[in-house]
Design a protein around this motif. Structure first.
Motif, PDB file in Angstrom:
ATOM      1  N   GLY A  17       6.026   5.245  -1.368  1.00 21.12           N
ATOM      2  CA  GLY A  17       5.299   4.015  -1.624  1.00 21.12           C
ATOM      3  C   GLY A  17       6.047   3.160  -2.617  1.00 21.12           C
ATOM      4  N   TRP A  71       2.579  -0.966  -7.137  1.00 18.91           N
ATOM      5  CA  TRP A  71       1.877  -2.222  -6.899  1.00 18.91           C
ATOM      6  C   TRP A  71       1.455  -2.851  -8.226  1.00 18.91           C
ATOM      7  CZ3 TRP A  71      -3.204  -4.135  -7.361  1.00 18.91           C
ATOM      8  CH2 TRP A  71      -3.470  -5.266  -6.612  1.00 18.91           C
ATOM      9  N   GLU A  80       1.116   1.629  -3.756  1.00 20.52           N
ATOM     10  CA  GLU A  80       0.803   1.162  -2.402  1.00 20.52           C
ATOM     11  C   GLU A  80       1.576   2.068  -1.443  1.00 20.52           C
ATOM     12  OE1 GLU A  80       0.768  -3.239  -1.059  1.00 20.52           O
ATOM     13  OE2 GLU A  80       2.821  -2.510  -0.803  1.00 20.52           O
ATOM     14  N   ALA A 138       3.522   3.534   1.677  1.00 18.78           N
ATOM     15  CA  ALA A 138       4.464   2.886   2.598  1.00 18.78           C
ATOM     16  C   ALA A 138       3.847   2.662   3.974  1.00 18.78           C
ATOM     17  CB  ALA A 138       5.744   3.720   2.720  1.00 18.78           C
ATOM     18  N   PRO A 192      -0.230   0.092   3.496  1.00 19.66           N
ATOM     19  CA  PRO A 192      -0.200  -0.782   2.314  1.00 19.66           C
ATOM     20  C   PRO A 192      -1.574  -1.214   1.811  1.00 19.66           C
ATOM     21  CG  PRO A 192       0.824  -1.853   4.213  1.00 19.66           C
ATOM     22  CD  PRO A 192       0.488  -0.457   4.624  1.00 19.66           C
ATOM     23  N   ARG A 199      -4.136   2.108  -1.993  1.00 12.09           N
ATOM     24  CA  ARG A 199      -3.441   2.226  -3.278  1.00 12.09           C
ATOM     25  C   ARG A 199      -4.033   3.394  -4.045  1.00 12.09           C
ATOM     26  NH1 ARG A 199      -4.439  -3.611  -2.932  1.00 12.09           N
ATOM     27  NH2 ARG A 199      -2.587  -4.410  -1.882  1.00 12.09           N
TER      28      ARG A 199
END
Length: 141
Positions: A58, A61, A86, A88, A91, A94
């Protein structure tokens, strides 16, 4: 240290982390992924679900470095970071956690100057109070 308290909906998440797997709940009717886990799909209202394995990759974020006053259980650990990752392949999902230098490293093991939004990370798992908790490592470039 505060530990997660698994409920009926989230228990499978913790069972998978104990195996070193990062999985999220998916609706088997519409295919949408959801987190946190819950009994009913917020998109199509189906009660049918399965747990899909994620790659564990990820990007950061958002992040914060908590400053006192802190909960007493965390005061001795400061300074440390908390990041939102976030995923991959999802998205819209989180996960909160900590960026660490290695799975068993302390929460303050990464220089705060290395924290940046968009940095690529990979999940790792640390044993904390008898539970396997996801933590995050910077991906090697």
């Amino acid at each position: 240290m505060l530990l997660p308290v698994p409920d009926e909906d989230g228990l499978p998440f913790w069972e998978y982390t104990a195996r070193g797997e990062l999985r999220v709940q998916a609706c088997t009717a519409c295919g949408r992924l959801r987190f946190p886990p819950r009994p009913c799909c917020p998109h199509c209202q189906s009660f049918d679900s399965a747990w899909r394995q994620m790659s564990g990759r990820g990007r950061i974020w958002s992040y914060v470095q908590p400053h006192p006053p802190l909960l007493p259980a965390y005061a001795a650990l400061a300074p440390y970071n908390v990041i939102l990752v976030e995923l991959a392949e999802a998205p819209q999902i989180r996960l909160a956690g900590n960026l660490v230098a290695s799975a068993d490293a302390p929460l303050d093991s990464v220089d705060p100057a290395r924290l940046r939004i968009g940095a690529k990370v990979q999940v790792t798992f640390a044993e904390v109070g008898g539970m396997s908790v996801p933590r995050w490592l910077l991906e090697k470039s």
